[in-house]
Design a protein around this motif. Structure first.
Motif, short mmCIF file in Angstrom:
data_model
loop_
_atom_site.label_atom_id
_atom_site.label_comp_id
_atom_site.label_asym_id
_atom_site.label_seq_id
_atom_site.Cartn_x
_atom_site.Cartn_y
_atom_site.Cartn_z
N ASN A 91 0.86 -1.18 0.00
CA ASN A 91 0.00 0.00 0.00
C ASN A 91 0.90 1.22 0.00
O ASN A 91 1.74 1.40 0.88
N PHE A 92 0.70 2.07 -1.00
CA PHE A 92 1.51 3.28 -1.10
C PHE A 92 0.65 4.48 -0.75
O PHE A 92 -0.50 4.59 -1.17
N THR A 93 1.21 5.33 0.05
CA THR A 93 0.54 6.59 0.34
C THR A 93 1.53 7.70 0.03
O THR A 93 2.74 7.56 0.24
N THR A 94 1.02 8.78 -0.51
CA THR A 94 1.89 9.92 -0.81
C THR A 94 1.29 11.18 -0.21
O THR A 94 0.08 11.29 -0.04
N SER A 95 2.15 12.08 0.09
CA SER A 95 1.67 13.40 0.53
C SER A 95 2.41 14.44 -0.30
O SER A 95 3.62 14.38 -0.46
N ARG A 96 1.64 15.33 -0.83
CA ARG A 96 2.22 16.33 -1.73
C ARG A 96 2.87 17.48 -0.97
O ARG A 96 3.74 18.15 -1.48
N GLY A 97 2.45 17.73 0.21
CA GLY A 97 3.04 18.80 0.99
C GLY A 97 2.69 20.19 0.50
O GLY A 97 3.41 21.14 0.71
N ASP A 98 1.52 20.37 -0.16
CA ASP A 98 1.10 21.69 -0.69
C ASP A 98 0.83 22.66 0.40
O ASP A 98 0.22 22.58 1.33
#
Length: 70
Positions: free
Chosen positions: A63-70
């Motif tokens: 399971n991959f989760t990403t956070s863009r940090g906008d």
């Protein structure tokens, strides 16, 4: 020494004939009693059957989760 069906067959033949000596790969084993011979047969049976069990390929899930940090 890897145990095989041939070894299991040799133990079965010894039990059926009532002898206490069995030959594995040119080595002769003499058991003290029929009970000890049966215990050896049960052990060889477990080892042979566990090595013959096909467990198939392992399955992994990621399971991959990403956070863009906008």
């Amino acid at each position: 020494m890897a145990l095989t069906h041939k070894d299991l067959d040799a133990l079965d033949a010894a039990i059926a004939s009532g002898t206490l000596s069995v030959e594995f790969d040119g080595r002769r084993m003499t058991y003290q009693s029929t009970g000890a011979l049966i215990e050896a047969r049960n052990h060889v049976s477990r080892v042979v059957n566990s090595s013959a069990t096909n467990r198939g390929p392992a399955t992994f899930r990621f399971n991959f989760t990403t956070s863009r940090g906008d």
